[in-house]
Design a protein around this motif. Structure first.
Motif, mmCIF file in Angstrom:
data_model
loop_
_atom_site.group_PDB
_atom_site.id
_atom_site.type_symbol
_atom_site.label_atom_id
_atom_site.label_comp_id
_atom_site.label_asym_id
_atom_site.label_seq_id
_atom_site.Cartn_x
_atom_site.Cartn_y
_atom_site.Cartn_z
ATOM 1 N N UNK A 1 0.802 -1.215 -0.143
ATOM 2 C CA UNK A 1 0.115 -0.028 0.043
ATOM 3 C C UNK A 1 0.868 1.255 -0.168
ATOM 4 N N UNK A 2 0.203 2.472 -0.269
ATOM 5 C CA UNK A 2 0.844 3.589 -0.165
ATOM 6 C C UNK A 2 -0.010 4.234 1.305
ATOM 7 N N UNK B 1 -4.277 0.810 -1.771
ATOM 8 C CA UNK B 1 -3.742 -0.375 -2.300
ATOM 9 C C UNK B 1 -4.145 -1.752 -2.128
ATOM 10 N N UNK B 2 -4.997 -1.827 -0.983
ATOM 11 C CA UNK B 2 -5.424 -3.001 -0.894
ATOM 12 C C UNK B 2 -6.877 -2.864 -1.091
ATOM 13 N N UNK B 3 -7.702 -4.091 -0.590
ATOM 14 C CA UNK B 3 -9.187 -3.928 -0.775
ATOM 15 C C UNK B 3 -9.632 -2.788 0.284
ATOM 16 N N UNK C 1 -5.359 -1.054 7.942
ATOM 17 C CA UNK C 1 -3.971 -0.432 8.001
ATOM 18 C C UNK C 1 -3.998 1.050 8.544
ATOM 19 N N UNK C 2 -5.022 1.644 8.336
ATOM 20 C CA UNK C 2 -5.142 3.115 8.623
ATOM 21 C C UNK C 2 -5.384 3.021 10.240
ATOM 22 N N UNK C 3 -6.206 2.341 10.515
ATOM 23 C CA UNK C 3 -6.451 2.093 12.191
ATOM 24 C C UNK C 3 -5.337 1.812 12.996
ATOM 25 N N UNK C 4 -4.543 0.724 12.387
ATOM 26 C CA UNK C 4 -3.187 0.414 12.920
ATOM 27 C C UNK C 4 -2.384 1.733 13.314
ATOM 28 N N UNK C 5 -2.182 2.547 12.225
ATOM 29 C CA UNK C 5 -1.575 3.684 12.169
ATOM 30 C C UNK C 5 -2.147 4.682 13.421
ATOM 31 N N UNK C 6 -3.436 4.894 13.408
ATOM 32 C CA UNK C 6 -3.934 5.676 14.477
ATOM 33 C C UNK C 6 -3.558 4.937 15.825
ATOM 34 N N UNK D 1 3.494 -1.523 -4.668
ATOM 35 C CA UNK D 1 2.098 -0.653 -4.648
ATOM 36 C C UNK D 1 1.914 0.072 -5.705
ATOM 37 N N UNK D 2 0.716 -0.311 -6.218
ATOM 38 C CA UNK D 2 0.389 0.536 -7.639
ATOM 39 C C UNK D 2 0.854 1.965 -7.576
ATOM 40 N N UNK D 3 1.232 2.393 -8.748
ATOM 41 C CA UNK D 3 1.424 4.067 -8.991
ATOM 42 C C UNK D 3 0.124 4.649 -8.594
#
Length: 134
Positions: free
Chosen positions: A26-27, A115-117, A124-129, A46-48
């Motif tokens: 992911x990005x 980048x994912x579903x 992933x965002x929740x983990x960062x939070x 990760x896709x551009x």
């Protein structure tokens, strides 16, 4: 108050670890509360195209102080703010953008992941939070 470089790095590290656990590339964009880039990471593979999506998810979350999927309720056809996603250089209104708050509940920045579903991006965002609370 704005997110610090150290906090942004902690958010990135936790997010990268979660993406690795999920097996996705992911990005991840971390913005300050004004919607300006503080930190960014593009995982290998990760896709551009998701670079822009991650940044716009974080921007949407920072500018409207809510998770991006909540904004979707306001932007749907027939809703009061239909078309709002076309404002501010285009916004993203599906999950993956989350405001980041300090210990006093004040928004200090935001994170956007793509980048994912969609559900994976949100996880992933929740983990960062969560890394801010540690």
């Amino acid at each position: 108050m704005q997110i610090t470089a150290e906090q942004a790095e902690r958010v990135l590290k936790a997010s990268i670890a979660k993406a690795g656990e999920l097996g996705i590339s992911v990005c991840i964009a971390v913005l300050d509360s004004g919607g300006h880039l503080k930190a960014f990471h593009r995982m290998d593979g990760a896709w551009l195209g998701v670079i822009d999506v991650a940044i716009k998810k974080a921007k949407t979350s920072a500018l409207f102080e809510m998770e991006t999927q909540v904004m979707d309720n306001y932007s749907k056809a027939g809703a009061d703010a239909h078309g709002i996603e076309l404002s501010n250089g285009n916004l993203i209104t599906f999950a993956g953008g989350i405001p980041l708050k300090n210990g006093h509940g004040q928004i200090i920045g935001s994170i956007g992941v793509s980048g994912g579903q969609v559900a994976q991006d949100y996880a992933v965002a929740q983990s960062g939070q969560s890394a801010l609370k540690a």
